[in-house]
Design a protein around this motif. Structure first.
Motif, PDB file in Angstrom:
ATOM      1  N   GLY A  50     -18.431 -17.238 -50.934  1.00  0.00           N
ATOM      2  CA  GLY A  50     -17.199 -17.336 -50.672  1.00  0.00           C
ATOM      3  C   GLY A  50     -16.497 -16.220 -49.436  1.00  0.00           C
ATOM      4  N   THR A  51     -15.771 -16.193 -50.573  1.00  0.00           N
ATOM      5  CA  THR A  51     -15.150 -14.267 -49.965  1.00  0.00           C
ATOM      6  C   THR A  51     -15.095 -13.312 -50.084  1.00  0.00           C
ATOM      7  OG1 THR A  51     -12.956 -15.317 -51.066  1.00  0.00           O
ATOM      8  CG2 THR A  51     -12.972 -15.718 -48.870  1.00  0.00           C
ATOM      9  N   GLY A  52     -16.347 -13.082 -51.157  1.00  0.00           N
ATOM     10  CA  GLY A  52     -16.597 -11.631 -51.717  1.00  0.00           C
ATOM     11  C   GLY A  52     -16.954 -10.845 -50.859  1.00  0.00           C
ATOM     12  N   VAL A  53     -17.112  -9.939 -51.559  1.00  0.00           N
ATOM     13  CA  VAL A  53     -17.630  -8.847 -50.561  1.00  0.00           C
ATOM     14  C   VAL A  53     -17.791  -7.507 -51.488  1.00  0.00           C
ATOM     15  CG1 VAL A  53     -16.646  -6.607 -49.522  1.00  0.00           C
ATOM     16  CG2 VAL A  53     -15.537  -8.080 -49.416  1.00  0.00           C
ATOM     17  N   VAL A  54     -19.230  -7.136 -51.389  1.00  0.00           N
ATOM     18  CA  VAL A  54     -19.834  -6.300 -52.156  1.00  0.00           C
ATOM     19  C   VAL A  54     -19.789  -4.617 -50.787  1.00  0.00           C
ATOM     20  CG1 VAL A  54     -22.170  -5.678 -52.908  1.00  0.00           C
ATOM     21  CG2 VAL A  54     -22.190  -7.870 -53.097  1.00  0.00           C
ATOM     22  N   GLY A  55     -20.074  -4.003 -51.928  1.00  0.00           N
ATOM     23  CA  GLY A  55     -19.625  -2.461 -50.765  1.00  0.00           C
ATOM     24  C   GLY A  55     -21.022  -2.087 -51.338  1.00  0.00           C
ATOM     25  N   ILE A  56     -21.791  -0.820 -50.981  1.00  0.00           N
ATOM     26  CA  ILE A  56     -23.185   0.005 -51.898  1.00  0.00           C
ATOM     27  C   ILE A  56     -22.627   1.336 -50.957  1.00  0.00           C
ATOM     28  CG2 ILE A  56     -25.253  -0.163 -51.850  1.00  0.00           C
ATOM     29  CD1 ILE A  56     -26.016  -2.932 -51.008  1.00  0.00           C
ATOM     30  N   LEU A  57     -23.323   2.085 -52.320  1.00  0.00           N
ATOM     31  CA  LEU A  57     -22.483   3.607 -52.514  1.00  0.00           C
ATOM     32  C   LEU A  57     -24.425   3.996 -52.798  1.00  0.00           C
ATOM     33  CD1 LEU A  57     -21.575   5.988 -50.668  1.00  0.00           C
ATOM     34  CD2 LEU A  57     -20.172   6.222 -53.547  1.00  0.00           C
ATOM     35  N   LYS A  58     -24.894   4.672 -51.545  1.00  0.00           N
ATOM     36  CA  LYS A  58     -26.241   5.140 -51.933  1.00  0.00           C
ATOM     37  C   LYS A  58     -26.255   6.678 -52.576  1.00  0.00           C
ATOM     38  CE  LYS A  58     -29.029   1.656 -51.638  1.00  0.00           C
ATOM     39  NZ  LYS A  58     -30.693   0.511 -50.558  1.00  0.00           N
ATOM     40  N   ASN A  59     -27.182   7.512 -53.385  1.00  0.00           N
ATOM     41  CA  ASN A  59     -26.724   8.728 -53.491  1.00  0.00           C
ATOM     42  C   ASN A  59     -27.834   9.453 -53.864  1.00  0.00           C
ATOM     43  OD1 ASN A  59     -25.823  11.496 -52.506  1.00  0.00           O
ATOM     44  ND2 ASN A  59     -25.242  12.133 -54.902  1.00  0.00           N
TER      45      ASN A  59
END
Length: 385
Positions: A50-59
Motif C-alpha cells: 500500500g503506502t509502505g516505504v523501505v529505505g536500504i542502506l548498505k556498507n
C-alpha cells in the motif's frame, strides 16, 4: 547526535503531527518519508503493501542485514491540544506517537548515511496501517521478507507512564493478541405482555454474557494462560413493548499464546451453543483475529537490551518487564523473522504521561534523540565492522 539533527527531527515530527493521515491513506506522509530517505542517499522503495516505504542502506561486504520498523498512521480522534503544531486535519491526530517513531527512524537513517560505521545492510521499514492491524501483513504479502533478506527485525514504541527515555522489554510475549467476536441470537420475539407465546433472546443473551465470564476463570490456567474476554456491546431489535427477535453481542479478547487464543475461540462458541440449545433458539458466531501476540526472540531481546543500556545506562533499562495486554501488528513480522519489540518511556504525569489514543496526547520531543541513538547503537552492534 548533534543538536542540528535533534532540531531537524523535531521539525519532521511536528510537521507530521500537523498533517496526520488515517490508515491506508498515508500518501503525503509516505512521500515525505521517501523524499527524506532519497535526500539522505538511501535506495528507496515506495508503495510496499500500500503506502509502505523501505529505505536500504548498505556498507561494507557483510551479508548480514537487519530491519528497523516504524509506523506512520494516525487515528480518527479530534485533537484537543492547543500548541502550535496541533493537527490541521480535523478529526485526525497522531494520538499514538507514530509521528515520533517515524522521526526517530528518519534521524537514524540520516546519521547512519552520513557516518556509515557498520558492515552490512540496514532496511528502514516505514509501515502503514498499524492501527487496524493490516499494515504489517500487507507489507509481508508484498514481499518484505522475500524480496529482501533480514536476519532480524526490530521495532520500538513510546509508552506514557514510564519515565522519559527509560526502556522496557522482555523475551517471549510482551504484548497480547487481539481478537473480536460477534454473536447473533435469533428467536421469535413477541409481545411484551405475552412472553410465553414466543422465545426471548434477551434472556438467552444475558445468560451468554454471564457464562462467557467463566472462560477465563474456569477454563484457562491462572498462571500459564493469562487472558481477557470482554463483552463490549449488546444490541436488540426490540422496543419498550416488544420482545426482540434478535440480540447481537460483540466483544474483544486478549491472550499471550496462540494456544490460548484458539482455546478461547472454541470456548466462546461452546458457551453460546449450549445456552441457545437449552432455550431452543438459533445463533450465528464470528471470531476474527486482528493481532497475534507480540513474541520477542531471546537473543534479539538481549541485543536490544544491550543497545539500550549503552544509550541510557543499565539502571534505566528493564529487560524483564511485565506483559502488556495492548496489541501491535509488529507481531506478524516477528512470526516471519526473529526480532525484538522495545518500549521507550514517553514520560510521567504532565510531561509525557498522557495516555495513548487520548485527544490530549503528544509525543515527547525530548526522547527523539534517545530513540535515534538507540537505533544507531543497535545497528553498529549488530553489524560491526
Amino acid at each position: 547526535m548533534t543538536m542540528t539533527l535533534t532540531k531537524k527531527a523535531i521539525e519532521w515530527r511536528r510537521h507530521m503531527h500537523q498533517y496526520p493521515e488515517l490508515s491506508t491513506k498515508e500518501f503525503k506522509t509516505a512521500e515525505f518519508v521517501a523524499n527524506k530517505l532519497a535526500e539522505f542517499g538511501l535506495e528507496v522503495h515506495r508503495d510496499i503493501g500500500g503506502t509502505g516505504v523501505v529505505g536500504i542502506l548498505k556498507n561494507g561486504t557483510s551479508p548480514r542485514a537487519i530491519g528497523l520498523r516504524a509506523d506512520m498512521d494516525a487515528l480518527q480522534i479530534h485533537e484537543q491540544n492547543t500548541f502550535d503544531h496541533i493537527s490541521k486535519n480535523s478529526g485526525v491526530m497522531h494520538a499514538c506517537g507514530h509521528d515520533g517513531h517515524t522521526a526517530m527512524l528518519l534521524g537514524a537513517a540520516h546519521t547512519l548515511a552520513e557516518n556509515p560505521d557498520f558492515n552490512g545492510t540496514v532496511y528502514f521499514i516505514f509501515q502503514p496501517d498499524e492501527e487496524r492491524g493490516t499494515g504489517a501483513k500487507a507489507m509481508i504479502a508484498d514481499g518484505l521478507f522475500t524480496r529482501w533478506h533480514m536476519d532480524a527485525v526490530y521495532g520500538m514504541h513510546n509508552i506514557p507512564g514510564v519515565a522519559k527515555g527509560k526502556f522496557v522489554t522482555r523475551a517471549g510475549a510482551i504484548m497480547a493478541s487481539e481478537s473480536s467476536f460477534k454473536i447473533v441470537i435469533k428467536a421469535t420475539g413477541g409481545h411484551a405482555a405475552l412472553p410465553h407465546m414466543g422465545t426471548d433472546p434477551i434472556v438467552v443473551g444475558a445468560q451468554v454474557v454471564t457464562a462467557l465470564q467463566t472462560i477465563v476463570s474456569r477454563n484457562l490456567s491462572a498462571i500459564a494462560e493469562t487472558a481477557v474476554v470482554s463483552v463490549t456491546n449488546f444490541e436488540t431489535n426490540g422496543t419498550v413493548n416488544v420482545i426482540p427477535s434478535q440480540v447481537t453481542i460483540s466483544g474483544d479478547t486478549r491472550s499471550f499464546t496462540d494456544a490460548t487464543l484458539h482455546k478461547i475461540e472454541k470456548a466462546i462458541e461452546r458457551v453460546v451453543a449450549g445456552q441457545c440449545m437449552a432455550a431452543g433458539v438459533d445463533y450465528e458466531y464470528e471470531f476474527n483475529n486482528s493481532y497475534l501476540s507480540t513474541i520477542n526472540t531471546q537473543q534479539e531481546t538481549i541485543h536490544a537490551v544491550t543497545a539500550a543500556e549503552k544509550v541510557v545506562g543499565a539502571d534505566n533499562v528493564n529487560g524483564n518487564c511485565e506483559r502488556y495486554t495492548i496489541s501491535e501488528d509488529f507481531s506478524f513480522m516477528l512470526r516471519e523473522v526473529e526480532g525484538c519489540y522495545i518500549l521507550i518511556g514517553n514520560g510521567e504525569g504532565a510531561c509525557g504521561g498522557t495516555a495513548l489514543h487520548n485527544p490530549l496526547y503528544d509525543f515527547n520531543d525530548d526522547i527523539l534523540s534517545i530513540g535515534i541513538d538507540y537505533w544507531m547503537t543497535l545497528v553498529n552492534d549488530q553489524l560491526p565492522k
